[in-house]
Design a protein around this motif. Sequence first.
Motif, PDB file in Angstrom:
ATOM      1  N   THR A 200       0.848  -1.279  -0.010  1.00 14.16           N
ATOM      2  CA  THR A 200       0.024   0.025  -0.123  1.00 14.16           C
ATOM      3  C   THR A 200       0.871   1.340  -0.070  1.00 14.16           C
ATOM      4  OG1 THR A 200      -0.049  -0.017   2.396  1.00 14.16           O
ATOM      5  CG2 THR A 200      -1.933  -1.082   1.256  1.00 14.16           C
ATOM      6  N   GLY A 201       2.008   1.271   0.281  1.00 10.70           N
ATOM      7  CA  GLY A 201       3.186   2.344   0.391  1.00 10.70           C
ATOM      8  C   GLY A 201       3.197   2.819   1.860  1.00 10.70           C
ATOM      9  N   GLU A 202       2.164   2.220   2.579  1.00  6.20           N
ATOM     10  CA  GLU A 202       2.375   2.473   4.036  1.00  6.20           C
ATOM     11  C   GLU A 202       3.089   1.629   4.730  1.00  6.20           C
ATOM     12  OE1 GLU A 202       0.979   5.541   5.311  1.00  6.20           O
ATOM     13  OE2 GLU A 202       0.062   5.740   3.374  1.00  6.20           O
ATOM     14  N   ASP A 203       3.143   1.978   5.993  1.00  2.00           N
ATOM     15  CA  ASP A 203       3.920   1.136   7.017  1.00  2.00           C
ATOM     16  C   ASP A 203       2.981  -0.039   7.208  1.00  2.00           C
ATOM     17  OD1 ASP A 203       5.496  -0.075   9.051  1.00  2.00           O
ATOM     18  OD2 ASP A 203       4.864   1.294  10.670  1.00  2.00           O
ATOM     19  N   GLY A 204       3.364  -1.171   7.606  1.00  2.00           N
ATOM     20  CA  GLY A 204       2.350  -2.306   7.999  1.00  2.00           C
ATOM     21  C   GLY A 204       3.077  -3.593   8.051  1.00  2.00           C
ATOM     22  N   PHE A 205       2.035  -4.608   8.084  1.00  2.00           N
ATOM     23  CA  PHE A 205       2.599  -5.901   8.288  1.00  2.00           C
ATOM     24  C   PHE A 205       1.381  -7.094   7.454  1.00  2.00           C
ATOM     25  CE2 PHE A 205       3.175  -3.377  11.950  1.00  2.00           C
ATOM     26  CZ  PHE A 205       4.348  -3.624  12.474  1.00  2.00           C
ATOM     27  N   ARG A 235      -7.449  -1.613  -2.039  1.00  2.00           N
ATOM     28  CA  ARG A 235      -5.891  -2.373  -2.089  1.00  2.00           C
ATOM     29  C   ARG A 235      -5.398  -1.788  -3.288  1.00  2.00           C
ATOM     30  NH1 ARG A 235      -2.368  -6.146   0.039  1.00  2.00           N
ATOM     31  NH2 ARG A 235      -1.594  -7.615  -1.710  1.00  2.00           N
ATOM     32  N   ASP A 236      -6.198  -2.090  -4.324  1.00  2.00           N
ATOM     33  CA  ASP A 236      -5.605  -1.741  -5.913  1.00  2.00           C
ATOM     34  C   ASP A 236      -5.617  -0.197  -5.984  1.00  2.00           C
ATOM     35  OD1 ASP A 236      -5.262  -2.312  -8.554  1.00  2.00           O
ATOM     36  OD2 ASP A 236      -6.838  -1.336  -9.106  1.00  2.00           O
ATOM     37  N   ALA A 237      -6.197   0.550  -5.380  1.00  2.00           N
ATOM     38  CA  ALA A 237      -6.260   2.009  -5.437  1.00  2.00           C
ATOM     39  C   ALA A 237      -5.124   2.506  -4.645  1.00  2.00           C
ATOM     40  CB  ALA A 237      -7.488   2.870  -4.540  1.00  2.00           C
ATOM     41  N   LEU A 238      -4.647   2.031  -3.294  1.00  2.00           N
ATOM     42  CA  LEU A 238      -3.445   2.220  -2.456  1.00  2.00           C
ATOM     43  C   LEU A 238      -2.354   1.793  -3.360  1.00  2.00           C
ATOM     44  CD1 LEU A 238      -5.036   0.743   0.705  1.00  2.00           C
ATOM     45  CD2 LEU A 238      -3.846   3.331   0.288  1.00  2.00           C
ATOM     46  N   ARG A 239      -2.147   0.785  -3.856  1.00  2.00           N
ATOM     47  CA  ARG A 239      -0.847   0.322  -4.568  1.00  2.00           C
ATOM     48  C   ARG A 239      -0.694   1.115  -6.003  1.00  2.00           C
ATOM     49  NH1 ARG A 239      -0.676  -1.407 -10.181  1.00  2.00           N
ATOM     50  NH2 ARG A 239      -2.954  -1.745 -10.466  1.00  2.00           N
ATOM     51  N   LEU A 240      -1.764   1.640  -6.587  1.00  2.00           N
ATOM     52  CA  LEU A 240      -1.644   2.506  -7.641  1.00  2.00           C
ATOM     53  C   LEU A 240      -1.080   3.853  -7.298  1.00  2.00           C
ATOM     54  CD1 LEU A 240      -1.853   3.014 -10.656  1.00  2.00           C
ATOM     55  CD2 LEU A 240      -4.314   3.507 -10.222  1.00  2.00           C
ATOM     56  N   GLU A 241      -1.577   4.443  -6.241  1.00  2.00           N
ATOM     57  CA  GLU A 241      -0.979   5.574  -5.797  1.00  2.00           C
ATOM     58  C   GLU A 241       0.240   5.489  -5.177  1.00  2.00           C
ATOM     59  OE1 GLU A 241      -5.145   7.695  -3.736  1.00  2.00           O
ATOM     60  OE2 GLU A 241      -3.569   6.471  -2.337  1.00  2.00           O
ATOM     61  N   ALA A 242       0.760   4.245  -4.626  1.00  2.00           N
ATOM     62  CA  ALA A 242       1.984   4.220  -4.060  1.00  2.00           C
ATOM     63  C   ALA A 242       2.834   3.672  -5.332  1.00  2.00           C
ATOM     64  CB  ALA A 242       2.035   2.972  -3.148  1.00  2.00           C
ATOM     65  N   GLY A 243       2.419   3.691  -6.549  1.00  2.00           N
ATOM     66  CA  GLY A 243       3.337   3.389  -7.782  1.00  2.00           C
ATOM     67  C   GLY A 243       3.870   1.998  -7.787  1.00  2.00           C
ATOM     68  N   LEU A 244       3.169   1.116  -7.123  1.00  2.00           N
ATOM     69  CA  LEU A 244       3.539  -0.574  -7.152  1.00  2.00           C
ATOM     70  C   LEU A 244       2.713  -1.305  -8.255  1.00  2.00           C
ATOM     71  CD1 LEU A 244       3.182  -0.884  -3.250  1.00  2.00           C
ATOM     72  CD2 LEU A 244       5.341  -0.795  -4.658  1.00  2.00           C
ATOM     73  N   PRO A 245       3.487  -2.086  -8.967  1.00  2.00           N
ATOM     74  CA  PRO A 245       3.043  -2.621  -9.989  1.00  2.00           C
ATOM     75  C   PRO A 245       2.063  -3.990  -9.811  1.00  2.00           C
ATOM     76  CG  PRO A 245       5.393  -3.181 -10.069  1.00  2.00           C
ATOM     77  CD  PRO A 245       4.951  -2.113  -8.917  1.00  2.00           C
ATOM     78  N   PHE A 369       3.177   8.228  -6.851  1.00  2.00           N
ATOM     79  CA  PHE A 369       2.078   9.600  -6.823  1.00  2.00           C
ATOM     80  C   PHE A 369       2.059   9.881  -5.036  1.00  2.00           C
ATOM     81  CE2 PHE A 369       0.450   7.220 -10.585  1.00  2.00           C
ATOM     82  CZ  PHE A 369       0.451   8.047 -11.334  1.00  2.00           C
ATOM     83  N   VAL A 370       1.877   8.958  -4.207  1.00  2.00           N
ATOM     84  CA  VAL A 370       1.871   9.375  -2.904  1.00  2.00           C
ATOM     85  C   VAL A 370       3.024   8.751  -2.253  1.00  2.00           C
ATOM     86  CG1 VAL A 370       0.365   9.088  -0.772  1.00  2.00           C
ATOM     87  CG2 VAL A 370      -0.702   9.172  -2.886  1.00  2.00           C
ATOM     88  N   ALA A 371       3.914   9.579  -1.601  1.00  2.00           N
ATOM     89  CA  ALA A 371       5.221   8.941  -0.983  1.00  2.00           C
ATOM     90  C   ALA A 371       4.823   7.774  -0.026  1.00  2.00           C
ATOM     91  CB  ALA A 371       5.876  10.032  -0.198  1.00  2.00           C
ATOM     92  N   HIS A 372       5.871   6.845  -0.236  1.00  2.00           N
ATOM     93  CA  HIS A 372       6.143   5.635   0.849  1.00  2.00           C
ATOM     94  C   HIS A 372       6.179   5.949   2.049  1.00  2.00           C
ATOM     95  CE1 HIS A 372       6.885   3.101  -3.027  1.00  2.00           C
ATOM     96  NE2 HIS A 372       5.862   3.361  -3.206  1.00  2.00           N
ATOM     97  N   ARG A 373       5.661   5.323   3.066  1.00  2.00           N
ATOM     98  CA  ARG A 373       5.873   5.716   4.465  1.00  2.00           C
ATOM     99  C   ARG A 373       6.385   4.582   5.263  1.00  2.00           C
ATOM    100  NH1 ARG A 373       1.412   9.601   6.735  1.00  2.00           N
ATOM    101  NH2 ARG A 373      -0.086   7.819   5.763  1.00  2.00           N
ATOM    102  N   TYR A 374       7.223   3.643   4.686  1.00  2.00           N
ATOM    103  CA  TYR A 374       7.667   2.435   5.226  1.00  2.00           C
ATOM    104  C   TYR A 374       8.433   2.597   6.560  1.00  2.00           C
ATOM    105  CZ  TYR A 374       6.861   0.524   0.667  1.00  2.00           C
ATOM    106  OH  TYR A 374       6.264   0.201  -0.721  1.00  2.00           O
ATOM    107  N   PHE A 375       8.429   1.788   7.549  1.00  2.00           N
ATOM    108  CA  PHE A 375       8.981   2.202   8.764  1.00  2.00           C
ATOM    109  C   PHE A 375      10.573   2.100   8.636  1.00  2.00           C
ATOM    110  CE2 PHE A 375      10.818   0.094  12.849  1.00  2.00           C
ATOM    111  CZ  PHE A 375      10.376   1.034  13.492  1.00  2.00           C
TER     112      PHE A 375
END
Lengths: 383, 124
Positions: A200-205, A235-245, A369-375
């Motif tokens: 999703t581009g977010e921190d998570g597990f 999930r699809d919207a989040l990964r597209l915003e995060a630029g993940l294929p 498109f939306v910056a990643h915020r990984y931990f």
Amino acid sequence: MTELDVATPAPPALAKLPLDALHRRLGARMAPFAGYDMPLHYEAGIVAETLHTRRAASLFDVSHMGQAILAGAGAARALETLAPADLATLAPERTRYTQLLNEYGGILDDLLITRLPGVEERLLLVVNAARKRDDFALFNAALRRFDFNPLDRALLALQGPRAAAVLGALLPGAEDLAFMGWRAFDFGGAPLFVSRSGYTGEDGFELSVRAEHAEDLARLLLAHDDISPAGLGARDALRLEAGLPLYGHDLDETTDPVEAGLGWSIGKRRRAEGGFPGFERIRRALEQGPSRMRVGLLPQSKAPLREGAALYAPDHETVGLVTSGGFSPTLQRPIAMGYVAITYANVGATLSATLRDKRVDVSAASLPFVAHRYFKPAGKDAR
Amino acid sequence: MSDLRYSKDHEYVALDGDVATLGISDYAQSQLGDIVFIELPDVGRKVAKGKEIAVIESVKAASEVYSPVSGEVVEVNSELGETPALVNDDPLGRGWLVKLRVGDPGECASLMDDAAYSGFLKTL
């Protein structure tokens, strides 16, 4: 309205997720995906679920994905004959992203590989649902001297800025895991695999749990005010915003990791030594640059540009193809990604597309498109 | 609005004199989910029964709206340009799509009334 767009009852051949009953009680709209009856969204809807994930955290059921363990001395080296990541040096309790390649360097699937702790060499593999049958057949055929065992476990993704605090309260220590770190915890007397990863581009597990314990875990997490359920649509919207294929859309056998923007996942030693399918083509692409690149696309229209739309240069020559497109709930505008000939793949390049007989200007854009915020723990390199 | 008539494709029309207000049913908007853009026809366009009259983009997909009656577009809902979600919030009221001057009001009578449409939804 077109009949196709109105959800049709799922045919009985669809597989049920271990949390099927819970999804229905939570008011999920179910839809078929990769042979599974999956929650597309819940009562909140795709936009609200996407925004909630970025603001707090969401629980996704991704149990349709394939999980398996490959075991035996030399298993990591053997997997390197199928994938270009440096797996031999993968430390215990670390996870790495890679792709299975065909002889031309085309992508058969993308997957996560975790080196499990312990004396025995064991690798945990997580592959895409639509590809798991083929992937497992490939592992069985190509890695015959190793023990290969698919796991019948549920997989839940807890994603968002509040994920670490909520999971840490349930499983003390989980909040300290590094990005792409992994650890087994005890849950109900059975091992719960926790990986600090997601799509999703977010921190998570991502939480791999015995199917019979999945509902207990989901209920404990959903009981928290910060956690809402979210479906495949978010999930699809989040990964597209995060630029993940997404495999089957932005990645397939006709795309290679270099043009897909995944060159970072090819290990340094692997670039020099090769020993994976399609090495010659991939080495050429790495040395000379690919002929096309996966880029972000910003349509200058209010209507979203969808997968399959052709992209044109100013002289009307076809120079690209949209592989994912939709509406970004976070940015409140249409976004897309696709492959564009390298001369038009620079940020800001002006392209156009046809949307229902109308010409729409499209700018090439950088991803995400939306910056990643990984931990990233303070003062440590998390990768 | 009184006396709504529904098509099997989940459009409705409400006839007032020879002008029909056209939209999509509450069931249709709930199936589509979050609506983010609506492409409406130009005023003056003539539309035949069963032909595309608008396109609704939800987060997930584009869906065509078919006109259940023949007629000429006399007005479109200009509020939807800024606020397409009106169709989610109030499909039978402020979320209407198009007003059509109908050639044959009898076309409306052949559509389902409330009770028939409710019954039809139960068969889906």
